[in-house]
Write a protein that holds these residues in place. Structure first.
Motif, PDB file in Angstrom:
ATOM      1  N   GLN A  47     -20.758 -13.971  -1.351  1.00  0.00           N
ATOM      2  CA  GLN A  47     -20.141 -13.720  -2.650  1.00  0.00           C
ATOM      3  C   GLN A  47     -18.865 -12.888  -2.496  1.00  0.00           C
ATOM      4  OE1 GLN A  47     -23.039 -12.350  -5.488  1.00  0.00           O
ATOM      5  NE2 GLN A  47     -21.506 -11.687  -6.989  1.00  0.00           N
ATOM      6  N   LEU A  48     -18.924 -11.856  -1.653  1.00  0.00           N
ATOM      7  CA  LEU A  48     -17.759 -11.010  -1.415  1.00  0.00           C
ATOM      8  C   LEU A  48     -16.648 -11.786  -0.719  1.00  0.00           C
ATOM      9  CD1 LEU A  48     -16.328  -8.262  -1.363  1.00  0.00           C
ATOM     10  CD2 LEU A  48     -17.534  -7.760   0.778  1.00  0.00           C
ATOM     11  N   THR A  78     -16.043 -15.007  -0.730  1.00  0.00           N
ATOM     12  CA  THR A  78     -15.443 -15.970  -1.668  1.00  0.00           C
ATOM     13  C   THR A  78     -14.417 -15.290  -2.558  1.00  0.00           C
ATOM     14  OG1 THR A  78     -17.471 -17.307  -1.706  1.00  0.00           O
ATOM     15  CG2 THR A  78     -15.936 -17.602  -3.530  1.00  0.00           C
ATOM     16  N   TYR A  79     -14.749 -14.097  -3.014  1.00  0.00           N
ATOM     17  CA  TYR A  79     -13.820 -13.326  -3.851  1.00  0.00           C
ATOM     18  C   TYR A  79     -12.568 -12.937  -3.063  1.00  0.00           C
ATOM     19  CZ  TYR A  79     -11.808  -9.324  -6.270  1.00  0.00           C
ATOM     20  OH  TYR A  79     -10.920  -8.447  -6.859  1.00  0.00           O
ATOM     21  N   TYR A 132     -12.977  -4.224  -5.670  1.00  0.00           N
ATOM     22  CA  TYR A 132     -13.354  -5.587  -5.303  1.00  0.00           C
ATOM     23  C   TYR A 132     -14.850  -5.816  -5.520  1.00  0.00           C
ATOM     24  CZ  TYR A 132      -8.838  -5.512  -2.835  1.00  0.00           C
ATOM     25  OH  TYR A 132      -7.507  -5.400  -2.514  1.00  0.00           O
ATOM     26  N   GLU A 152     -15.520  -6.198  -9.220  1.00  0.00           N
ATOM     27  CA  GLU A 152     -14.983  -7.422  -9.794  1.00  0.00           C
ATOM     28  C   GLU A 152     -15.751  -8.667  -9.363  1.00  0.00           C
ATOM     29  OE1 GLU A 152     -10.809  -7.561  -8.954  1.00  0.00           O
ATOM     30  OE2 GLU A 152     -10.307  -6.100 -10.519  1.00  0.00           O
ATOM     31  N   CYS A 153     -16.375  -8.612  -8.172  1.00  0.00           N
ATOM     32  CA  CYS A 153     -17.133  -9.798  -7.760  1.00  0.00           C
ATOM     33  C   CYS A 153     -18.615  -9.680  -8.115  1.00  0.00           C
ATOM     34  CB  CYS A 153     -16.936 -10.099  -6.275  1.00  0.00           C
ATOM     35  SG  CYS A 153     -17.673  -8.927  -5.152  1.00  0.00           S
ATOM     36  N   LYS A 173      -7.223  -7.089   0.812  1.00  0.00           N
ATOM     37  CA  LYS A 173      -8.383  -7.967   0.936  1.00  0.00           C
ATOM     38  C   LYS A 173      -8.544  -8.402   2.391  1.00  0.00           C
ATOM     39  CE  LYS A 173      -8.435  -9.804  -3.796  1.00  0.00           C
ATOM     40  NZ  LYS A 173      -8.299 -11.034  -4.620  1.00  0.00           N
TER      41      LYS A 173
END
Length: 357
Positions: free
Chosen positions: A175-176, A178-179, A288, A291-292, A188
């Motif tokens: 999940q992280l 992908t963000y 981050y 937000e994810c 990032k």
């Protein structure tokens, strides 16, 4: 001359030389005397005799804890990192000089005095901060025992609450990632780099592109912000330990991402030219994570996650320990090797019944 024990040296002529303080001048400078013996014990016995019979005996030493900690701090100025020195100085100034125990003569300080001080400070300070102060007291009191022959009282540290180490599960890591891969910028990229190399945030922020070779990363410095009397300053120093100087191979799949951002100067640099310092990197990471949609996590969890994925993938512990920059393999095993639920489940499937169940 080789040294053995407290201020006792073996001379080239085979004799043992023991030093003791003869006097302390008004400016705080010390005058030393020496005694000699044919054995270590003989020199030590003579040293103890003079230490007990000169005016620096326990009954005549009036140094306060504040004076002692300041004197001890001056004695280590060239043997510790600047950041460590500043941390010690700040703790002494704010939490020893400003409280009654700081004005007490060291010879009157007991284990109970120190324990009462520690418990009382818990009203305003965290357990970690109180234990940091106790560490300074312990080091300074050891110095007093060596220099002034004042018996050191036993210090009992406060029990630190056990915190569960956060490790991203495989699904959370996906999940992280992908963000991060969406509209990826230099910060990032930094998070991904830490996730797939296990480097510390200070090491990450100190990286120059000259350290990022085609297939490997050279770790030789760390960046941190330290306090001084005028505020805070950024400082680049050698890494945490000698073992932290290391070379980390870059995973083959990650090399194209590295080349996508390759430039000159600092690896983590903002569009305005400023470098990304550890505190900003941590704030970015927290943003981050939020937000994810992941639970609150600190940046250091990336290092634990990296180590856990490595073990799950079959890394040998020695290699992993060197990549993480640990002095001892046991540190890797005790602090950074975590078993995920998926791994536990996989291991349980290795069991076979002893009979037909």
């Amino acid at each position: 001359m080789s040294k053995k024990g407290t201020n006792i040296y073996k001379r080239k002529d085979g004799r043992w030389e023991a030093r003791y303080i003869k006097s302390v001048e008004s400016d705080g400078s010390k005058k030393y005397g020496s005694v000699y013996g044919h054995s270590y014990r003989e020199a030590r016995d003579k040293q103890l005799y003079f230490m007990h019979n000169l005016h620096l005996s326990v009954q005549q030493t009036h140094i306060t804890l504040t004076e002692l900690t300041r004197e001890w701090l001056s004695s280590i100025v060239f043997s510790v990192k600047k950041s460590t020195y500043q941390k010690y100085e700040s703790l002494i100034r704010n939490h020893i000089e400003q409280v009654p125990i700081g004005q007490m003569q060291v010879r009157f300080i007991t284990s109970k005095t120190i324990n009462d001080f520690a418990v009382k400070r818990l009203d305003k300070l965290s357990v970690k901060t109180v234990n940091d102060i106790l560490v300074i007291m312990s080091l300074a009191l050891s110095y007093a025992e060596e220099i002034y022959n004042i018996i050191k009282p036993k210090i009992r540290y406060l029990k630190t609450p056990t915190k569960e180490t956060r490790v991203l599960s495989i699904s959370e890591q996906q999940q992280l990632e992908t963000y991060l891969l969406q509209d990826m910028d230099i910060c990032k990229f930094g998070v991904l780099l830490a996730l797939y190399t296990g480097i510390r945030v200070g090491e990450l922020c100190a990286l120059q592109w000259s350290d990022m070779k085609a297939t490997e990363i050279v770790i030789s410095k760390t960046l941190h912000r330290i306090k001084d009397r005028t505020g805070t300053i950024l400082e680049t120093t050698e890494p945490k330990t000698k073992s932290s100087n290391r070379i980390i191979p870059i995973p083959t799949f990650f090399i194209p991402i590295v080349e996508q951002f390759r430039s000159y100067g600092s690896v983590l640099k903002l569009s305005n030219g400023n470098i990304v310092e550890p505190r900003l990197m941590q704030h970015k990471f927290e943003k981050y994570i939020k937000e994810c949609g992941l639970p609150k996590t600190n940046f250091h969890a990336l290092r634990h996650t990296f180590a856990t994925r490595c073990v799950e993938s079959g890394f040998d512990i020695k290699s992993l320990s060197e990549i993480l920059g640990h002095t001892d393999v046991r540190t890797t095993l005790n602090k950074y090797v975590h078993s995920s639920y998926e791994q536990k489940q996989k291991n349980m499937e290795l069991l076979r019944p002893a009979s037909n169940l």
